[in-house]
Write a protein that holds these residues in place. Structure first.
Motif: not given
Lengths: 245, 259
Positions: A89, A91-94, B100-102, B105
């Motif tokens: 993604l 925004d990374g999503g980490l 954060w988009g976690v 994902l």
């Protein structure tokens, strides 16, 4: 490379529409990607690239049109489908409080046929910062971890939203080599990018998205000749100049 | 990079294995999180030790009036710990993970959104088990002698209370911006810790009929009845169940996966 590939398209987006309130993000976007090819999606900010990717990975449902990824509708598809699709993604999503050393093996455990995590991390230069928490990594280092997270499940289709943004030239070159290898193993590799150089170097096919539609698609040569342009940059500006977003 | 399976050879990892792997990952994250441990362990221990050394406010009231102060105090502090971990910690974590988009994902991995929520709940229950054992040990050292017959009703109360509070955390952390969640979750913690019937029983506070319907008061009462009287507080357990159901339904409507 997959001219003779008997399989249907790995990714088929047909006449997609999507609006957010008064803002229309997609206006009949049609796009496809084949197994074993790198498909680069170019377009200005706000053109609808990320919305299209998020629909393709099942994070959003389109208002209209049809989506098929590996023959399935991605929204609400089961774990068996998600097992075959990799996602990076924008925004990374980490998670921020963990290290790449802990995160990547964990993500690998969620998949049925993960790659060799150490080998993948090594290719992306991650061992140099693997003991640093994600929140303390530079933008380019995070990009590499997010890319590894997308590839760790050995996907049959992978969607990469601007995978080389913020990378230095050496890292970008290594990512390009890696993505060509991933595609060569049969993975349909969909990459959004703002870089003409990247698209020319990497893509088997390109799609130029403008104002929520695909303005041109095909090989780099096909897109250039269709726009009457000598190169991809010239073709891009010919296709995008003056189009309202 | 070593190639992996094709369509024909793939068989996704069992759902239970995925959820347990994520639960372990989440639990280790919670246990390593310094600020979270401050609220969920250090503050309850301070409350336990501090309030055991003074005689005010009066805790052994009404049906618990024959009990020693520590016997009434300890179950209340256990309820406070559940509030800290299941509500405040999870709401804040959820708010920032959305930022954060976690969540987005992980929603695209085989784990999926349902698996992620299940893993988070499992992690909260596992971490709570450790925290409650630790606090129980400290309380024991301070002279707490719980009624063994209350163990089962206490476990039921903790599970129901944690589920209700996690669901409420999803309503808050899943709907508002991360900064707003941080401020509100801490404010709610302070209010419920002080006046929510956790450490100080609702019956000792003004507005008891209404206060006793709060999930924190129901959890505190259920734990006090379990460990002081060795009894099931069915009304309190029902209150927790209703909160869990209502908050769960509300969370389904409110929870957004991105900020």
């Amino acid at each position: 490379m997959s001219e003779g590939d008997p399989r249907p398209y790995a990714v088929e987006l047909r006449d997609l529409t999507r609006s957010f309130g008064a803002t229309t993000a997609l206006r009949g976007l049609t796009l496809s990607a084949r197994h074993g090819e790198v498909t680069c999606v170019l377009g200005p900010n706000g053109a609808g690239k990320t919305t299209a990717v998020e629909i393709a990975v099942g994070l959003q449902r389109p208002d209209g049109g049809q989506v098929r990824v590996l023959g399935r509708r991605p929204y609400g598809a089961g774990a068996d489908h998600r097992d075959r699709v990799g996602v990076m993604l924008q925004d990374g999503g980490l998670p921020q409080a963990v290290t790449p050393r802990a995160l990547l093996p964990h993500l690998a455990r969620l998949y049925s046929t993960p790659v060799d995590v150490a080998e993948l991390a090594g290719r992306l230069g991650i061992p140099a910062f693997e003991r640093t928490t994600v929140r303390r990594l530079s933008g380019g280092q995070r990009q590499r971890v997010a890319l590894a997270a997308a590839l760790v499940g050995s996907p049959e289709v992978v969607f990469l939203d601007e995978p080389t943004a913020g990378l230095d030239p050496h890292a970008r070159r290594e990512v390009h080599v890696l993505l060509r290898e991933v595609a060569a193993r049969g993975t349909a590799t969909v990459v959004t990018t703002h870089s003409f150089e990247e698209a020319e170097r990497l893509a088997d096919r390109v799609a130029v998205v403008v104002g929520g539609r695909v303005a041109a698609a095909g090989s780099v040569d096909e897109v250039c000749s269709g726009a009457g342009a000598a190169g991809l940059e010239e073709a891009y500006f010919a296709l995008t100049d003056g189009v309202s977003l | 990079m070593t190639a992996a399976g094709t369509t024909d050879t793939r068989r996704e990892a069992p759902a239970v294995r995925r959820v347990l792997a994520q639960a372990r990952f989440e639990a280790l994250g919670l246990l390593r999180h310094g600020e979270q441990l401050l609220v969920s362990v250090v503050l309850p221990v301070l409350a336990l030790v501090g309030l055991s050394l003074v005689s005010s406010p009066q805790l052994a009231v009404e049906r618990w009036s024959d009990a020693a102060r520590i016997d009434v105090l300890a179950p209340g502090v256990l309820a406070l710990t559940v509030l800290s971990t299941a509500f405040t910690g999870q709401a804040i974590l959820l708010g920032f993970e959305r930022r954060w988009g976690v969540l987005r994902l992980l929603g695209t991995t085989p784990l999926g959104r349902g698996g992620l929520l299940l893993a988070k709940t499992t992690a909260v229950l596992a971490v709570l088990a450790l925290q409650l054992l630790l606090l129980g040990g400290v309380a024991g050292a301070l002279g707490w002698r719980p009624d063994v017959a209350g163990l089962l009703p206490a476990v039921v109360a903790v599970v129901l209370g944690a589920l209700a509070l996690v669901s409420l955390a999803a309503c808050l952390g899943g709907a508002l911006r991360a900064e707003a969640v941080l401020a509100l979750a801490n404010l709610v913690w302070v209010l419920l810790a002080g006046f929510g019937g956790t450490v100080l029983p609702a019956v000792a506070l003004p507005g008891e009929p209404l206060l006793s319907l709060l999930p924190t008061a129901a959890l505190g009462d259920a734990l006090r009845d379990a460990f002081v009287l060795g009894a099931w507080n069915v009304r309190a357990l029902l209150v927790l169940l209703v909160w869990g159901l209502l908050a769960g339904l509300l969370a389904r409507r409110l929870l957004r996966w991105s900020d």
